[in-house]
Design a protein around this motif. Structure first.
Motif, PDB file in Angstrom:
ATOM      1  N   LYS A  20      49.141  41.250  41.386  1.00 33.22           N
ATOM      2  CA  LYS A  20      47.866  41.631  41.998  1.00 33.22           C
ATOM      3  C   LYS A  20      47.102  42.351  40.853  1.00 33.22           C
ATOM      4  O   LYS A  20      45.899  42.118  40.705  1.00 33.22           O
ATOM      5  N   GLY A  23      45.579  40.240  38.201  1.00 34.82           N
ATOM      6  CA  GLY A  23      44.404  39.397  38.710  1.00 34.82           C
ATOM      7  C   GLY A  23      43.447  40.122  38.752  1.00 34.82           C
ATOM      8  O   GLY A  23      42.217  39.861  38.284  1.00 34.82           O
ATOM      9  N   SER A  24      43.286  41.542  39.223  1.00 35.04           N
ATOM     10  CA  SER A  24      42.200  42.349  39.184  1.00 35.04           C
ATOM     11  C   SER A  24      41.809  42.582  37.655  1.00 35.04           C
ATOM     12  O   SER A  24      40.519  42.514  37.438  1.00 35.04           O
ATOM     13  N   ARG A  26      42.083  40.517  35.295  1.00 30.26           N
ATOM     14  CA  ARG A  26      41.375  39.418  34.778  1.00 30.26           C
ATOM     15  C   ARG A  26      40.023  39.099  35.229  1.00 30.26           C
ATOM     16  O   ARG A  26      39.030  38.693  34.541  1.00 30.26           O
ATOM     17  N   GLU A  27      39.815  39.519  36.494  1.00 34.24           N
ATOM     18  CA  GLU A  27      38.597  39.174  36.908  1.00 34.24           C
ATOM     19  C   GLU A  27      37.458  40.171  36.439  1.00 34.24           C
ATOM     20  O   GLU A  27      36.287  39.816  36.320  1.00 34.24           O
ATOM     21  N   GLU A  33      42.003  37.989  27.737  1.00 33.32           N
ATOM     22  CA  GLU A  33      42.877  37.362  28.728  1.00 33.32           C
ATOM     23  C   GLU A  33      44.378  37.331  27.692  1.00 33.32           C
ATOM     24  O   GLU A  33      45.268  37.355  28.382  1.00 33.32           O
ATOM     25  N   ASN A  63      45.654  27.646  31.905  1.00 25.46           N
ATOM     26  CA  ASN A  63      44.174  28.085  32.101  1.00 25.46           C
ATOM     27  C   ASN A  63      43.426  28.061  30.966  1.00 25.46           C
ATOM     28  O   ASN A  63      42.254  28.787  30.939  1.00 25.46           O
TER      29      ASN A  63
END
Length: 155
Positions: A20, A23-24, A26-27, A33, A63
């Motif tokens: 979680k 992901g935060s 990365r956003e 990255e 990715n």
């Protein structure tokens, strides 16, 4: 601060929490990255969560993020420290195919663990495969490393 939390979650094996936060991060895109993925891999490796580390590494690649030499090193060392020797050797080969070479510490560490956990014949086989992929063993650097970083297997 977020780095420390991410590393702590991964190290403690809290996969969902780590993912979680990952992901935060990365956003928000505040950190390259490849650095984030490598940090997560490092945490999973330290927690000996090899399957999670390999999955994250493959996710990074799928990715479109190209692993650097450090990314490979973190994964390979984590794998061989957890006695996941076949995967460590495979990622060494992949690292060479990607145009990177394992550093002396990574190479010696892998070969040492293979000698301890398997045998000299297996170690020689892995060395041969790496040489076929283009790895040049710098024997002087290996000897200097071993002289400074004992104890390794006295073989």
């Amino acid at each position: 601060m977020r780095w420390q939390c991410l590393m702590g979650y991964a190290k403690d094996g809290l996969v969902q929490e780590a993912m979680k936060l990952f992901g935060s991060m990365r956003e928000k895109g505040s950190i390259p990255e490849v650095v984030i993925y490598t940090a997560v891999d490092d945490g999973f490796c330290k927690a000996q969560k090899c399957e999670d580390a390999k999955r994250i590494f493959r996710k990074m690649q799928s990715n479109g993020i190209v692993p650097n030499a450090f990314s490979y090193t973190v994964l390979i060392q984590g794998l061989y420290r957890a006695n996941n020797l076949e995967d460590a050797a495979e990622f060494c080969s992949e690292m060479l195919e990607a145009g990177h070479s394992p550093n002396v510490a990574t190479f010696v560490g892998l070969i040492d663990v293979i000698c301890k956990e398997k045998d000299m014949e297996e170690a020689e086989s892995v060395i041969g495969k790496l040489k076929q992929k283009g790895y040049l063993v710098n024997e002087k650097a290996v000897k200097e490393f071993l002289d400074k970083k004992a104890p390794f297997s006295p073989r």
